[in-house]
Design a protein around this motif. Structure first.
Motif, PDB file in Angstrom:
ATOM      1  N   THR A  38      12.465  -2.715   0.492  1.00  0.00           N
ATOM      2  CA  THR A  38      11.471  -1.717   1.020  1.00  0.00           C
ATOM      3  C   THR A  38      12.068  -0.714   2.325  1.00  0.00           C
ATOM      4  N   ASP A  42       5.582   1.117   8.216  1.00  0.00           N
ATOM      5  CA  ASP A  42       4.198   2.077   8.705  1.00  0.00           C
ATOM      6  C   ASP A  42       4.552   1.603  10.203  1.00  0.00           C
ATOM      7  N   ASN A 498       5.860   6.738   3.289  1.00  0.00           N
ATOM      8  CA  ASN A 498       5.951   7.564   2.094  1.00  0.00           C
ATOM      9  C   ASN A 498       4.446   8.163   2.319  1.00  0.00           C
ATOM     10  N   ASN A 608       5.151   1.656  -6.727  1.00  0.00           N
ATOM     11  CA  ASN A 608       6.099   1.847  -5.669  1.00  0.00           C
ATOM     12  C   ASN A 608       5.484   2.578  -4.445  1.00  0.00           C
ATOM     13  N   SER A 609       6.277   3.083  -3.437  1.00  0.00           N
ATOM     14  CA  SER A 609       5.625   3.668  -2.315  1.00  0.00           C
ATOM     15  C   SER A 609       5.137   4.830  -2.529  1.00  0.00           C
ATOM     16  N   TRP A 612       1.323   3.868  -6.658  1.00  0.00           N
ATOM     17  CA  TRP A 612       1.126   2.385  -6.655  1.00  0.00           C
ATOM     18  C   TRP A 612      -0.311   2.056  -7.559  1.00  0.00           C
ATOM     19  N   ARG A 671      -7.230   0.261   4.731  1.00  0.00           N
ATOM     20  CA  ARG A 671      -6.301  -0.252   4.126  1.00  0.00           C
ATOM     21  C   ARG A 671      -6.219  -1.979   4.280  1.00  0.00           C
ATOM     22  N   PRO A 678      -1.796  -0.042   0.144  1.00  0.00           N
ATOM     23  CA  PRO A 678      -0.514   0.468   0.912  1.00  0.00           C
ATOM     24  C   PRO A 678      -1.017   1.742   1.707  1.00  0.00           C
ATOM     25  N   SER A 679      -1.915   2.435   1.371  1.00  0.00           N
ATOM     26  CA  SER A 679      -2.397   3.819   2.065  1.00  0.00           C
ATOM     27  C   SER A 679      -3.815   3.900   1.733  1.00  0.00           C
ATOM     28  N   ASN A 746       2.730   5.297   1.122  1.00  0.00           N
ATOM     29  CA  ASN A 746       2.695   3.897   1.830  1.00  0.00           C
ATOM     30  C   ASN A 746       2.706   3.932   3.400  1.00  0.00           C
TER      31      ASN A 746
END
Length: 783
Positions: A38, A42, A498, A608-609, A612, A671, A678-679, A746
């Motif tokens: 990864t 963050d 991301n 993925n980032s 997702w 989150r 992830p976001s 992400n």
């Protein structure tokens, strides 16, 4: 066979709100290979960042390379003319050759040159990095002992201003701790008993250490736990430990020990002190060698006792006076800086293999471990090696371990820890300038009290020498000293992995205001899913659904009556995954073999980032995650989750559970509150329901169970596992009691997107263009 209904689901753009960028949402999403590292982090934990600022520091050094990376080179040293020579690691870097990411110190012969005491030049900018940080509002360590190794001898001493005052050379391996509150669990002449204690205590919160000593002419092993911040904490721990090792105590009672000692003499030579120490130990006393330093002179002291309070010390003094009537005993000052030397035998439980153990003693003691040129390995930090020095002290009753090194050397590791060295040079430069600016913006703040930054994503990812790469080093060197400025100040250049196609506005993350961070399009984020596999979302014959990667199956060339494709498995023992990503720690839904077929509900990118899928999560899972993160009353069962407000970028800023608003401290907390999404750029689907959109865009959300469905195969009754197909020909299975989250991005999304920077660099943008895109109104300058 399941029934397929041509029912249109709620449009994604409707759920996203008026401010949501529909075009960006419709882009192909990013999928990261299952075993792909990864990239990025963050930058700044949302939880802590709202409470505090961040900060950084460091000193000592990594070494810049010169010339061709692959070739040997000649190093010429010139003696300075008409000025006092300064020895600093900035100067010493010129003596180092980097080859394939490792350091080889070049031999230097200089006529008339004498190595003075270490000193950092005034142009050296240092940063202090807290290692083993435990979060919260100040520095708190998570380890009681640190073990180090080096290819060359290490030096231990103190700093006098910016000059290192060496006390002694300690060899290539040692361990360190503090002279604080601890529990002496037991004492034994049998190492096997001490080793058994290590095994019992290691899994607990009371971490063990076995120190060797001598009494009455015999070697003994003393098992301790700690350190503890207060005597009261240690007392509680003693009771806890007693229960854990009850079978080993043989009548002994764990007792609280501390930093109160008696001096039984001070000596100018080690041999004299050792003789006096032996006398004290042969008299059956707990006695140790302690080093002090004054006026350039090292003093060897014999200390007796290790008590937590005055009563305990008085008892030791009485016993020592009786055992050594000819020795004058004085109380050691609690502020005196000293190093207690012990032997640590914790590393092996098969046979004792003691190493030197140094305990920093004195409330004002701040020791400095001078690092090795090639890096000093820290065992408890995944055996990573670090440039620079280590500052060791007792802070709030805990071992404080601070890496001090030059800023640029710090960046060599940070940039490599945040992004891949294989990325375009301009993206690496953008990350270098952003990381430097962030670090600079933290200087002088008091977030971590004794450190400017920490080594995790609460500040920036700092993983030591292993993260360095010649391409990263070049990017840092090519932008040396450059920072992002706005309104005549170095900007706190926050970044995340991301942004999911659009960066966040300040109001969507930590309820900030101002124009430092505004939402911008981040098209480059889609670079995160380049070259990743697609996945078939499939329905199995038994009614279960899951995901199969496209390289393990192929379309069968036939369809269901409702128009959905069949696929055929082509690879032996193909796992049907719960989500479209390889998760070896998660049990597969099923396993299929060549020839097995399933219905394809939809084809999706690998999670993925950039794009997702998470869930479906049950009501109980979400209630557990929400606990402690909201001030709102929570229901006993969650029956619905609705996104009711979004910010400028489309990120969620308000949700309702069962129709009631869920209050959180700041929006980015959604989150963690929703089981680690992830976001906050997400939609939520209640998996046992579907939405019908009628005339005039009216919407009705209905349960699948009990509904009469007219499909291509005729009329049937809906169940809790009905397949719903939308107008685009994609389908999903309604499942009881679940909430599925689909989203993009992400991290918090604020500031620069690391994947977005890569995408821009791939298309030819320079590092300055990248930074000025994400930080509007900023300028890049030497600072």
């Amino acid at each position: 066979m399941m029934k397929f209904a041509m029912l249109r689901e709620q449009d994604r753009e409707k759920a996203a709100g008026d401010n949501f960028n529909h075009d960006n949402w419709q882009e192909n999403t990013v999928v990261r290979a299952a075993n792909h590292h990864t990239i990025g982090s963050d930058h700044g934990s949302s939880l802590q960042r709202i409470q505090l600022k961040s900060s950084i520091i460091m000193e000592h050094g990594t070494y810049k390379q010169t010339g061709n990376e692959q070739n040997n080179r000649t190093i010429t040293c010139m003696e300075p003319e008409n000025k006092k020579y300064r020895t600093s690691l900035v100067e010493l870097r010129k003596l180092v050759v980097r080859t394939a990411g490792t350091l080889a110190l070049a031999a230097v012969l200089m006529a008339g040159y004498a190595m003075p005491s270490y000193a950092a030049g005034p142009s050296d900018e240092e940063i202090r990095v807290g290692i083993f940080f435990n979060g919260g509002s100040t520095y708190t360590s998570i380890v009681p002992v640190v073990n180090v190794k080096s290819a060359s001898d290490l030096e231990l001493g103190e700093m006098s201003g910016r000059t290192f005052d060496s006390w002694l050379s300690i060899g290539k391996q040692a361990s360190f701790g503090i002279d604080g509150y601890r529990v002496k669990v037991l004492e034994t002449a049998d190492f096997a008993t001490a080793a058994a204690g290590i095994k019992l205590l290691q899994p607990t919160s009371d971490k063990p250490i076995v120190l060797t000593s001598s009494k009455n002419g015999s070697t003994i092993y003393q098992l301790y736990t700690g350190m503890y911040a207060t005597e009261a904490n240690a007392t509680t721990a003693a009771s806890r430990v007693s229960s854990t090792v009850r079978s080993l105590l043989s009548g002994q009672t764990p007792s609280v020990k501390g930093s109160m000692h008696l001096s039984a003499g001070s000596y100018t030579s080690e041999s004299q002190a050792q003789s006096a120490l032996t006398d004290a130990q042969n008299a059956g006393l707990d006695a140790f060698m302690a080093l002090t330093h004054s006026g350039g002179q090292l003093t060897y002291n014999v200390w007796v006792g290790e008590e937590a309070n005055s009563a305990g010390l008085a008892a030791v003094k009485a016993a020592a006076a009786a055992a050594l009537p000819e020795v004058t005993l004085t109380t050691v000052s609690s502020t005196e800086s000293a190093l207690i030397i012990r032997q640590n035998a914790t590393s092996s439980i098969t046979s004792p293999a003691p190493i030197d153990h140094y305990m920093v003693s004195g409330s004002k003691a701040v020791m400095r471990l001078k690092g090795s040129d090639a890096g000093t390995q820290v065992t408890e930090r995944s055996a990573r090696s670090y440039r620079g020095d280590f500052e060791i002290s007792n802070y709030n009753g805990q071992l404080a371990w601070i890496n001090v090194l030059p800023m640029e050397d710090y960046l060599y590791s940070v940039v490599g820890g945040e992004v891949s060295a294989s990325w375009p040079a301009e993206a690496l430069k953008a990350q270098a300038v952003a990381a430097r600016s962030y670090a600079r913006s933290q200087e002088g703040t008091s977030r971590f009290k004794i450190a400017d930054v920490v080594d995790g994503t609460l500040s920036q990812a700092y993983n030591g020498v292993s993260a360095e790469d010649k391409r990263i080093i070049k990017a840092v060197d090519d932008t040396a000293g450059e920072v992002v400025m706005k309104n005549n100040k170095v900007l706190e250049t926050i970044f995340s992995a991301n942004a999911g196609g659009v960066s966040a506005d300040n109001s969507e993350v930590w309820k900030g205001s101002g124009d430092a961070y505004v939402s911008v399009v981040s098209d480059g984020d889609a670079a995160a899913q380049a070259n990743l596999k697609k996945w078939y979302h499939v329905l199995l014959d038994n009614g279960e659904s899951g995901y199969i990667r496209e390289d393990n199956a192929k379309l069968a060339g036939k369809q269901t009556e409702a128009g959905l494709d069949y696929m055929t498995v082509t690879t032996k023992n193909t796992n049907v995954r719960e989500l479209p990503v390889v998760q070896n720690s998660v049990k597969a839904v099923a396993q299929l073999n060549p020839g097995n077929q399933a219905v394809v509900l939809e084809i999706v990118p690998e999670s993925n980032s950039y794009e997702w899928i998470r869930g479906p999560y049950t009501s109980s899972q979400l209630l557990s995650a929400l606990k402690g993160k909201t001030t709102s009353s929570l229901p006993s069962t969650i029956t619905s989750i609705q996104v009711t407000e979004r910010g400028p970028s489309g990120r969620v800023t308000e949700i309702k559970v069962n129709g009631s608003i869920v209050n959180v401290k700041y929006p980015d907390m959604f989150r963690s509150a929703l089981n680690g999404l992830p976001s906050t750029l997400f939609d939520v689907v209640q998996t046992e329901k579907y939405t019908i959109i009628g005339a005039g865009s009216s919407q009705d959300e209905l349960p699948a169970a009990g509904v009469v469905i007219l499909g291509a195969s005729g009329q049937g009754k809906g169940t809790s596992s009905t397949v719903i197909m939308n107008g685009e020909g994609n389908a999903r299975v309604t499942e009881p009691g679940g909430f599925l989250f689909t989203g993009r991005g992400n991290g918090h999304g604020l500031g620069m997107s690391q994947w977005g920077a890569k995408g821009m660099a791939d298309k030819g943008s320079t590092y300055k263009e990248i930074l000025q895109h994400y930080f509007k109104g900023a300028v890049i300058t030497k600072g």
